[in-house]
Write a protein that holds these residues in place. Sequence first.
Motif, PDB file in Angstrom:
ATOM      1  N   ALA A  44       0.830  -1.212   0.000  1.00  0.00           N
ATOM      2  CA  ALA A  44       0.000   0.000   0.000  1.00  0.00           C
ATOM      3  C   ALA A  44       0.858   1.252   0.000  1.00  0.00           C
ATOM      4  CB  ALA A  44      -0.950  -0.004   1.193  1.00  0.00           C
ATOM      5  N   GLU A  83      -4.139  -1.452   3.157  1.00  0.00           N
ATOM      6  CA  GLU A  83      -3.312  -2.636   3.385  1.00  0.00           C
ATOM      7  C   GLU A  83      -4.120  -3.721   4.094  1.00  0.00           C
ATOM      8  OE1 GLU A  83       0.194  -4.879   3.001  1.00  0.00           O
ATOM      9  OE2 GLU A  83      -0.488  -3.055   2.019  1.00  0.00           O
ATOM     10  N   ARG A  98      -6.270  -5.392   1.532  1.00  0.00           N
ATOM     11  CA  ARG A  98      -5.451  -6.259   0.688  1.00  0.00           C
ATOM     12  C   ARG A  98      -5.107  -7.556   1.405  1.00  0.00           C
ATOM     13  NH1 ARG A  98      -0.417  -7.894  -0.312  1.00  0.00           N
ATOM     14  NH2 ARG A  98       0.507  -6.750   1.404  1.00  0.00           N
ATOM     15  N   LEU A 102      -9.857  -6.521  -1.175  1.00  0.00           N
ATOM     16  CA  LEU A 102      -9.619  -5.362  -2.034  1.00  0.00           C
ATOM     17  C   LEU A 102     -10.395  -5.467  -3.345  1.00  0.00           C
ATOM     18  CD1 LEU A 102      -8.202  -2.658  -2.268  1.00  0.00           C
ATOM     19  CD2 LEU A 102      -6.182  -3.849  -3.119  1.00  0.00           C
ATOM     20  N   MET A 145      -2.720  -1.321  -7.038  1.00  0.00           N
ATOM     21  CA  MET A 145      -2.219  -2.118  -5.923  1.00  0.00           C
ATOM     22  C   MET A 145      -2.788  -3.542  -6.015  1.00  0.00           C
ATOM     23  SD  MET A 145      -2.357  -1.072  -1.923  1.00  0.00           S
ATOM     24  CE  MET A 145      -3.870  -1.827  -1.398  1.00  0.00           C
ATOM     25  N   HIS A 146      -4.072  -3.629  -6.347  1.00  0.00           N
ATOM     26  CA  HIS A 146      -4.717  -4.928  -6.507  1.00  0.00           C
ATOM     27  C   HIS A 146      -4.066  -5.735  -7.636  1.00  0.00           C
ATOM     28  CE1 HIS A 146      -7.718  -7.957  -7.289  1.00  0.00           C
ATOM     29  NE2 HIS A 146      -7.933  -7.452  -8.492  1.00  0.00           N
ATOM     30  N   GLN A 200      -0.604  -7.361  -6.806  1.00  0.00           N
ATOM     31  CA  GLN A 200      -0.505  -8.353  -5.737  1.00  0.00           C
ATOM     32  C   GLN A 200       0.210  -9.599  -6.255  1.00  0.00           C
ATOM     33  OE1 GLN A 200      -3.876  -8.794  -2.901  1.00  0.00           O
ATOM     34  NE2 GLN A 200      -4.974  -7.750  -4.548  1.00  0.00           N
ATOM     35  N   GLY A 234      -3.657 -10.501  -9.044  1.00  0.00           N
ATOM     36  CA  GLY A 234      -5.049 -10.105  -8.945  1.00  0.00           C
ATOM     37  C   GLY A 234      -5.813  -9.943 -10.250  1.00  0.00           C
TER      38      GLY A 234
END
Length: 169
Positions: free
Chosen positions: A3, A19, A22, A27, A158-159, A162, A166
């Motif tokens: 994050a 975070e 996640r 998320l 961010m997703h 991963q 993701g």
Amino acid sequence: MLAARYLAGYPPELIAQAETLRLQGRLASHLAQRLPERHEVRSDVALFDYVNELKSRHMRNAGPLQFVGFDAKLRVLQQALGTHTRRTQVQGARLRTRREIRVATLFKEAPAALLRMIVVHELAHLRELDHDKAFYQLCQHMEPDYFQLEFDLRLYLMHLDQPSGGAAP
């Protein structure tokens, strides 16, 4: 902490919430709930029409765009999600400016609101080159939820980053 990489500059409590989402695996569902609408813009021609429709609605006096398209190399090479370029060409005694907008191909599968946000961002660069107050005011004029969508875009990235690779929400 993943994050912090995407949310640098945001308040620590927002980074911690992201975070937590996640780490709990929530998320994707959070993003799907916030950004449920999909778009049908899958080709360069469709993107050109989409961008020009937004441009004609909000920036009638801006010069024409010569090229709008998706660019698969954009994120890797330039660490950018979209670019705008202006090239001046000499044609006889005249100078001609060629304007182009390129959008990262990851937006073909992104939620509609995120595509709109990146297009608004690049269109705003037609008038304002720097990321200053006037630039962000123009972005908000074209997309009132611009700042929330920018945050959502960071969550989306961010997703996608991963370790599990993701899938799009």
